[in-house]
Design a protein around this motif. Structure first.
Motif, PDB file in Angstrom:
ATOM      1  N   GLY A   1       6.313   8.965  14.206  1.00  0.00           N
ATOM      2  CA  GLY A   1       5.316   8.059  14.767  1.00  0.00           C
ATOM      3  C   GLY A   1       5.750   6.615  14.703  1.00  0.00           C
ATOM      4  N   MET A   2       6.161   6.185  13.489  1.00  0.00           N
ATOM      5  CA  MET A   2       6.561   4.799  13.302  1.00  0.00           C
ATOM      6  C   MET A   2       7.926   4.496  13.911  1.00  0.00           C
ATOM      7  SD  MET A   2       4.117   3.163  11.777  1.00  0.00           S
ATOM      8  CE  MET A   2       3.070   4.122  12.870  1.00  0.00           C
ATOM      9  N   GLY A   3       8.646   5.520  14.325  1.00  0.00           N
ATOM     10  CA  GLY A   3       9.917   5.316  15.017  1.00  0.00           C
ATOM     11  C   GLY A   3       9.768   5.297  16.513  1.00  0.00           C
ATOM     12  N   THR A   4       8.517   5.189  17.003  1.00  0.00           N
ATOM     13  CA  THR A   4       8.258   4.999  18.432  1.00  0.00           C
ATOM     14  C   THR A   4       7.912   3.531  18.670  1.00  0.00           C
ATOM     15  OG1 THR A   4       5.895   5.518  18.211  1.00  0.00           O
ATOM     16  CG2 THR A   4       7.395   7.351  18.652  1.00  0.00           C
ATOM     17  N   THR A   5       7.777   3.156  19.923  1.00  0.00           N
ATOM     18  CA  THR A   5       7.469   1.761  20.238  1.00  0.00           C
ATOM     19  C   THR A   5       6.258   1.675  21.150  1.00  0.00           C
ATOM     20  OG1 THR A   5       8.888   1.670  22.198  1.00  0.00           O
ATOM     21  CG2 THR A   5       9.918   1.170  20.088  1.00  0.00           C
ATOM     22  N   GLY A   6       5.618   0.520  21.145  1.00  0.00           N
ATOM     23  CA  GLY A   6       4.462   0.281  21.989  1.00  0.00           C
ATOM     24  C   GLY A   6       4.420  -1.167  22.438  1.00  0.00           C
ATOM     25  N   LEU A   7       3.538  -1.465  23.328  1.00  0.00           N
ATOM     26  CA  LEU A   7       3.382  -2.811  23.869  1.00  0.00           C
ATOM     27  C   LEU A   7       2.059  -3.382  23.383  1.00  0.00           C
ATOM     28  CD1 LEU A   7       4.241  -5.081  25.877  1.00  0.00           C
ATOM     29  CD2 LEU A   7       3.024  -3.795  27.640  1.00  0.00           C
ATOM     30  N   GLN A   8       2.115  -4.534  22.726  1.00  0.00           N
ATOM     31  CA  GLN A   8       0.905  -5.129  22.185  1.00  0.00           C
ATOM     32  C   GLN A   8       0.769  -6.587  22.591  1.00  0.00           C
ATOM     33  OE1 GLN A   8       0.794  -4.462  17.968  1.00  0.00           O
ATOM     34  NE2 GLN A   8       0.910  -2.243  18.179  1.00  0.00           N
ATOM     35  N   CYS A   9      -0.459  -7.054  22.561  1.00  0.00           N
ATOM     36  CA  CYS A   9      -0.735  -8.442  22.934  1.00  0.00           C
ATOM     37  C   CYS A   9      -1.734  -9.021  21.960  1.00  0.00           C
ATOM     38  CB  CYS A   9      -1.293  -8.493  24.355  1.00  0.00           C
ATOM     39  SG  CYS A   9      -1.679 -10.147  24.938  1.00  0.00           S
ATOM     40  N   THR A  10      -1.402 -10.173  21.399  1.00  0.00           N
ATOM     41  CA  THR A  10      -2.278 -10.867  20.453  1.00  0.00           C
ATOM     42  C   THR A  10      -2.846 -12.117  21.109  1.00  0.00           C
ATOM     43  OG1 THR A  10      -1.001 -10.065  18.578  1.00  0.00           O
ATOM     44  CG2 THR A  10      -2.406 -11.967  18.192  1.00  0.00           C
TER      45      THR A  10
END
Length: 615
Positions: free
Chosen positions: A248-257
């Motif tokens: 799980g933690m070895g995957t990536t995602g796109l986030q916006c703050t």
């Protein structure tokens, strides 16, 4: 990923246990110290940032995977040189920041400063992303590529990781995994100890089971036998089994703050973005392949949920479970677990009940990583203990207080998006979320629906091709709250409500303040005769403000991508997950058995690299 500060040596779970109550109590005092100082600070500038997996401050991050291609053998592997590349990049004076991630094949990079509130700055998001990627490319070997993948298709398969030394993939003292090698975990002290402490707290390995995609030649029933009693007992029939946090933690995602102008605005924005999370998760879906198998899901959400599960169901990764603003508390129809003493402390200190419930819900968690010198060096003026627990609550939105000794304000981190292949796509999703946030605040839009609908939407969003096949609960009249407010009818007990479009999923909301109905993603994004659609609302807003013609043209291309992807009809506008799935299904070597072989994965990742390079 998360909170990376450390002082002293890392502590085991056994060493942490005696300090739990003191750490949690001081963490609340740290929050209250910040709250009392800054709750009434007005008019912070609207700032925002983008990130591909895991943001811990206002600055934005993009996370990449370093992939090594063996062209002779037609094999792709993960290269664990990310830390080496990160150290080399630190020596270069530029406007980028890089930081280590959970996996040694992943690398985060970010701009040195957040983007400001000007709409024209939106036109530079893609350029900034390209610059960051190019900086990394300069550090790569000839056989390496940098890809913004959500998941590596054969993670956990034999030889999925490339190193200069041999390793035993089944000998992993930290994770005890049969598949995910410990050598792929970051050497930053937080990550191996987080992995170990979660395993020790739950007294077993991580347990992840994802439903297999059933093709005509898929083994039925689909059963994996490992010869390991714990794994054989944990694996489920017709599911792909994984056993480590790294899946799980070895995957990536796109986030916006996004930084709001004050505390109330931040709580309002948090609430309004909650119903948007399932829609954007479905729209950005990018991960249908796990451990070399096609699966029946399109996103990483449940994989991450299980990968950080320390065996207490109430503590798992998931969608948010409550709204923050007092005017929306009637929609909090989920009974959430809270830490009663924490809530009492917060209420006595003057924190409003909805926000107190949110913090008290976070505080059912225990700190999973501590360092020896933290125990004696902490004060109320710091936020280390608060962030320690806050950062291990992995949810679809994160409410972020201002850090100490900084002019950074109250922020919202939008977390459900999956990483896209190109900088253009990643920029499009970031710009869409930022613009929607601007429109929400400018036009006082109200998207709030019962929280049970939001959680149901997060489940639906993960299913195969949810953009085309699923419907999501959404508010019909998105100006409803403002209209009620103007009529002094915000108190739900004083007005009668129209329940047309009501669904039996949530019977207690037959008397709710607005109409909710099920819509597909295309309707929500592009609208119909009866519903305006988010794209048209954004365009109306852009038409009403001053923005340079060139910048508007760039923004329009991003909005066009989101609009077309919501239709899901054209090959070039499929979600990344559906495109990857179709690539495998139509590959000449695919045997319709759900297996993604080395050569199929090699061709898929080569095509991904070509797409990123616009070849």
């Amino acid at each position: 990923m998360g909170f990376l500060k450390f002082e002293g040596t890392p502590m085991t779970w056994t060493e942490i246990l005696p300090h739990l109550n003191a750490v949690k109590a001081l963490g609340i005092r740290q929050f209250l110290h910040t709250y009392k100082r800054l709750a009434n600070r007005p008019n912070d500038d609207l700032k925002w940032g983008d990130e591909v997996y895991s943001c811990i401050c206002l600055i934005a991050y993009i996370e990449y995977m370093i992939v090594r291609f063996n062209h002779k053998e037609r094999k792709a592997q993960l290269s664990i040189r990310a830390e080496e590349i990160w150290k080399a990049l630190q020596k270069i004076q530029n406007e980028m920041n890089e930081s280590p991630e959970y996996a040694r094949y992943c690398l985060e990079s970010s701009p040195g400063e957040p983007f400001e509130g000007s709409l024209e700055h939106l036109a530079f998001v893609e350029k900034n992303m390209k610059q960051r990627r190019e900086q990394i490319k300069k550090m790569l070997n000839e056989d390496e590529m940098v890809l913004s993948l959500t998941g590596f298709p054969r993670l956990g398969c034999p030889d999925c990781v490339y190193t200069h030394t041999t390793y035993n993939q089944a000998a992993n003292p930290v994770s005890h995994s049969l598949f995910y090698p410990d050598c792929a975990i970051s050497t930053h002290p937080r990550f191996p100890y987080l992995t170990q402490n979660i395993r020790e707290r739950r007294s077993s390995k991580i347990e992840i089971n994802i439903p297999i995609f059933k093709d005509i030649n898929t083994m039925s029933p689909f059963v994996e036998i490992f010869g390991d009693p714990e794994s054989d007992g944990a694996s489920k029939v017709d599911h792909v089994y994984m056993d480590a946090m790294g899946f799980g933690m070895g995957t990536t995602g796109l986030q916006c703050t996004i930084q709001a102008s004050n505390l109330d605005e931040a709580k309002h924005l948090y609430d309004q973005l909650a119903p948007i999370c399932p829609i954007m998760l479905a729209l950005s879906a990018a991960s249908p392949i796990y451990k070399g198998f096609l699966t029946a899901i399109d996103t990483r959400w449940d994989v991450i949920a299980a990968s950080v599960d320390d065996r207490t169901a109430k503590e798992r990764f998931g969608a948010i479970e409550s709204y923050l603003s007092p005017q929306n508390k009637q929609f909090n129809d989920i009974d959430i677990e809270i830490e009663p003493e924490t809530k009492t402390t917060l209420l006595n200190a003057g924190v409003e009940e909805s926000l107190a419930n949110h913090i008290a819900h976070l505080w059912i968690r225990d700190p999973l990583t501590l360092f020896s010198k933290q125990i004696s060096n902490m004060t109320e003026e710091r936020m280390d203990y608060f962030e320690n627990i806050q950062s291990t609550n992995w949810q679809s939105l994160r409410f972020k207080p201002p850090p100490p000794d900084s002019d950074i304000g109250w922020r919202i981190e939008f977390r459900p998006l999956e990483a896209q292949l190109t900088d253009f796509e990643n920029a499009a999703y970031v710009v869409f979320v930022v613009l929607l946030s601007r429109v929400i605040l400018a036009n006082k839009l109200d998207f709030v629906i019962p929280m049970s609908y939001v959680i149901e939407g997060m489940h639906r969003a993960q299913r195969n091709n949810a953009v085309m096949k699923e419907k999501f609960y959404f508010r019909r009249n998105i100006k409803c709250f403002e209209e009620a407010e103007n009529k002094n009818e915000t108190n739900a007990t004083n007005v009668k409500f129209n329940t047309n479009g009501y669904s039996e999923l949530c019977p207690q909301h037959k008397n709710s303040t607005c109409q909710f109905t099920e819509m597909n993603v295309n309707t929500i994004i592009n609208g119909t005769e009866d519903f305006p659609g988010l794209i048209s609302i954004i365009h109306i807003y852009l038409n009403s403000v001053k923005i340079e013609t060139k910048a508007r043209s760039v923004i329009n291309t991003y909005l066009n991508l989101i609009s077309k992807r919501a239709t899901g009809k054209l090959w070039e506008y499929l979600t990344a997950a559906e495109w990857k799935r179709q690539f495998v299904l139509h590959h000449e070597e695919y045997k319709h058995d759900s297996v993604v072989t080395d050569s199929i994965a090699y061709d898929l990742l080569m095509r991904c690299d070509q797409i990123e390079k616009r070849e």
